[in-house]
Scaffold this active site. Structure first.
Site, PDB file in Angstrom:
ATOM      1  N   MET A  30       0.843  -1.203   0.000  1.00 25.14           N
ATOM      2  CA  MET A  30       0.000   0.000   0.000  1.00 25.14           C
ATOM      3  C   MET A  30       0.875   1.248   0.000  1.00 25.14           C
ATOM      4  SD  MET A  30      -3.476  -0.871   1.974  1.00 25.14           S
ATOM      5  CE  MET A  30      -2.921  -0.563   3.634  1.00 25.14           C
ATOM      6  N   GLU A  35      11.805   0.121   5.263  1.00 24.40           N
ATOM      7  CA  GLU A  35      12.793  -0.954   5.214  1.00 24.40           C
ATOM      8  C   GLU A  35      12.136  -2.353   5.176  1.00 24.40           C
ATOM      9  OE1 GLU A  35      15.916  -0.989   4.535  1.00 24.40           O
ATOM     10  OE2 GLU A  35      16.110  -3.122   5.019  1.00 24.40           O
ATOM     11  N   HIS A  37       9.336  -3.207   3.602  1.00 24.60           N
ATOM     12  CA  HIS A  37       9.011  -3.465   2.197  1.00 24.60           C
ATOM     13  C   HIS A  37      10.291  -3.758   1.395  1.00 24.60           C
ATOM     14  CE1 HIS A  37       5.611  -0.652   3.414  1.00 24.60           C
ATOM     15  NE2 HIS A  37       4.939  -1.682   2.945  1.00 24.60           N
ATOM     16  N   GLY A 147       4.903 -10.190   4.219  1.00 27.52           N
ATOM     17  CA  GLY A 147       5.640 -10.096   5.476  1.00 27.52           C
ATOM     18  C   GLY A 147       4.985 -10.902   6.595  1.00 27.52           C
ATOM     19  N   SER A 185       6.300  -0.136  10.258  1.00 33.45           N
ATOM     20  CA  SER A 185       4.964  -0.067   9.675  1.00 33.45           C
ATOM     21  C   SER A 185       4.754   1.333   9.120  1.00 33.45           C
ATOM     22  CB  SER A 185       3.924  -0.336  10.772  1.00 33.45           C
ATOM     23  OG  SER A 185       2.656   0.128  10.352  1.00 33.45           O
TER      24      SER A 185
HETATM   25  P1  AMP Z   1       1.516  -2.886   3.442  1.00 37.95           P
HETATM   26  O1  AMP Z   1       2.087  -1.845   2.542  1.00 37.95           O
HETATM   27  O2  AMP Z   1       1.463  -2.492   4.872  1.00 37.95           O
HETATM   28  O3  AMP Z   1       0.250  -3.489   2.914  1.00 37.95           O
HETATM   29  O4  AMP Z   1       2.562  -4.074   3.421  1.00 37.95           O
HETATM   30  C1  AMP Z   1       2.972  -4.689   2.217  1.00 37.95           C
HETATM   31  C2  AMP Z   1       3.737  -5.942   2.547  1.00 37.95           C
HETATM   32  O5  AMP Z   1       4.874  -5.603   3.334  1.00 37.95           O
HETATM   33  C3  AMP Z   1       2.919  -6.937   3.378  1.00 37.95           C
HETATM   34  O6  AMP Z   1       3.179  -8.248   2.926  1.00 37.95           O
HETATM   35  C4  AMP Z   1       3.436  -6.724   4.767  1.00 37.95           C
HETATM   36  O7  AMP Z   1       3.316  -7.869   5.585  1.00 37.95           O
HETATM   37  C5  AMP Z   1       4.884  -6.403   4.502  1.00 37.95           C
HETATM   38  N1  AMP Z   1       5.457  -5.674   5.640  1.00 37.95           N
HETATM   39  C6  AMP Z   1       4.980  -4.545   6.223  1.00 37.95           C
HETATM   40  N2  AMP Z   1       5.736  -4.199   7.279  1.00 37.95           N
HETATM   41  C7  AMP Z   1       6.710  -5.143   7.376  1.00 37.95           C
HETATM   42  C8  AMP Z   1       7.797  -5.355   8.269  1.00 37.95           C
HETATM   43  N3  AMP Z   1       8.057  -4.533   9.282  1.00 37.95           N
HETATM   44  N4  AMP Z   1       8.591  -6.424   8.051  1.00 37.95           N
HETATM   45  C9  AMP Z   1       8.340  -7.281   7.013  1.00 37.95           C
HETATM   46  N5  AMP Z   1       7.341  -7.132   6.139  1.00 37.95           N
HETATM   47  C10 AMP Z   1       6.532  -6.083   6.320  1.00 37.95           C
END
Ligand code: AMP
Length: 282
Positions: A30, A35, A37, A147, A185
Site C-alpha cells: 500500500m 525498510e 518493504h 511479510g 509499519s
Molecule cells: P503494506 O504496505 O502495509 O500493505 O505491506 C505490504 C507488505 O509488506 C505486506 O506483505 C506486509 O506484511 C509487509 N510488511 C509490512 N511491514 C513489514 C515489516 N516490518 N517487516 C516485514 N514485512 C513487512
C-alpha cells in the site's frame, strides 16, 4: 523501471517478461515504503528474475471509521526506492481501475478471519482477498512475497492461492524492526514522539511471554493477562494479545509439543493501531 497505471500496461509488461522466459516475483503493497518493504524486494530478487511491486491503497480493506483518507501516501519517494532496489515495474492503479461501481461477487472466508485482526476489523480480510485475487489474476506471478508482520494475511492468502489454483508460490519474509524492536509499519508515522518511545513495549511483552513459553510454560494465559495489564499501565489499549494456532488461527489455551503457534498482539497507542507477532515452535 516502468510505472504502470492501467491493467493493460502492466499486462503488456508481464507478457514481454514471460515471453523472455523471466520468472516474476511480485510484492503487493500500500506504499509509504519502508525498510520492511525493501527487505521483501531484496528477498524477491532471490526468487525471481523480475521483481514487480504494486502500490495501491485498497479502499475495500478499510472500515468506514478507519484511516483510508489519512493513510500515508508518498508516491514519488516510493518510486525512487523501488528504482534503487532494482524493481522492474511498479503497478499503481487508481481505485477506478480495479473496482467498478457495482460488485455482484465477494469472497467469503470461513473461520480463518474469526480471531486476531479479522475479529476486530470486519471486512478487512475480505477486502484484502478481493484485491490480491485481482492482482494475482492480472500479474499471474510465479512467486509472491508477504511479510510475517501480517501473518494472518499470509495464512489466508495461502488458502486463496491454493483453493483458487493461482499457481503462485508464496514466500513469507521475517519482520523488519527498528533498533529498539518496534516492527516497522507505514502507520508508525502517526505516532507522536512520546508514543514512539512507548511503542516497542508491545514487542517486549511478546518477547517476555516467548521466553517463559520457551522455558516450558504451556498454559500462558495468566502470563498473557499480566502482560496486558503492564501494557495498559504504559498507556496501550489492548485489542488482542494471545497465542493462536498457526494452522487454524484460532486461540489456543494449552500449547502442545510439536505444534507451531503465533504469539500475537494488536494494541492502540493513541490513534495508532500497532500489531506484532512471534512464531513459537513448541
Ligand atoms: P503494506 O504496505 O502495509 O500493505 O505491506 C505490504 C507488505 O509488506 C505486506 O506483505 C506486509 O506484511 C509487509 N510488511 C509490512 N511491514 C513489514 C515489516 N516490518 N517487516 C516485514 N514485512 C513487512
Amino acid at each position: 523501471m516502468q510505472t504502470c497505471r492501467t491493467i493493460e500496461e502492466i499486462r503488456s509488461v508481464v507478457k514481454s517478461l514471460k515471453m523472455a522466459g523471466k520468472k516474476i516475483a511480485f510484492i503487493p503493497t500500500m506504499g509509504a515504503l519502508h525498510e520492511g518493504h525493501l527487505s521483501l524486494i531484496r528477498e524477491a530478487h532471490q526468487h525471481g528474475d523480475a521483481v514487480l511491486v504494486s502500490i495501491f491503497v485498497n479502499p475495500e480493506q478499510f472500515g468506514p471509521n478507519e484511516d483510508y483518507d489519512t493513510y500515508p501516501r508518498e508516491f514519488e519517494q516510493d518510486l525512487e526506492k523501488c528504482r534503487d532496489a532494482g524493481v522492474k515495474a511498479v503497478f499503481a492503479p487508481g481505485p477506478e481501475e480495479l473496482y467498478s461501481d457495482k460488485k455482484y461477487l465477494k469472497i467469503d472466508i470461513s473461520d480463518l478471519n474469526r480471531h486476531m485482526c479479522g475479529g476486530s476489523r470486519p471486512g478487512f480480510f475480505e477486502g484484502i482477498l478481493l484485491v490480491v485475487n485481482k492482482l494475482f489474476n492480472i500479474i499471474e506471478p510465479d512467486v509472491a512475497l508477504f511479510g510475517q508482520k501480517d501473518i494472518q494475511q499470509f495464512q489466508i492468502i495461502r488458502r486463496l492461492a491454493e483453493e483458487f489454483n493461482h499457481g503462485t508460490e508464496l514466500v513469507m519474509v521475517p519482520i523488519s524492526r527498528a533498533n529498539d524492536g518496534l516492527a516497522l509499519s507505514s502507520r508508525n508515522a502517526y505516532l507522536s514522539s512520546e508514543e514512539r518511545k512507548t511503542a516497542p513495549g508491545l514487542y517486549r511483552s511478546l518477547q517476555y511471554i516467548e521466553k517463559q513459553v520457551n522455558g516450558g510454560v504451556d498454559t500462558p494465559s495468566l502470563l498473557i493477562n499480566h502482560q496486558k495489564s503492564e501494557l495498559e499501565a504504559k498507556g496501550f489499549k489492548i485489542d488482542y494479545l494471545n497465542t493462536f494456532s498457526l494452522k487454524t488461527l484460532q486461540p489456543v489455551k494449552t500449547l502442545e509439543s510439536g505444534e507451531t503457534y503465533i504469539l500475537a498482539g494488536a494494541v492502540w497507542l493513541g490513534k495508532t493501531r500497532l500489531i506484532d507477532n512471534i512464531l513459537i515452535e513448541f
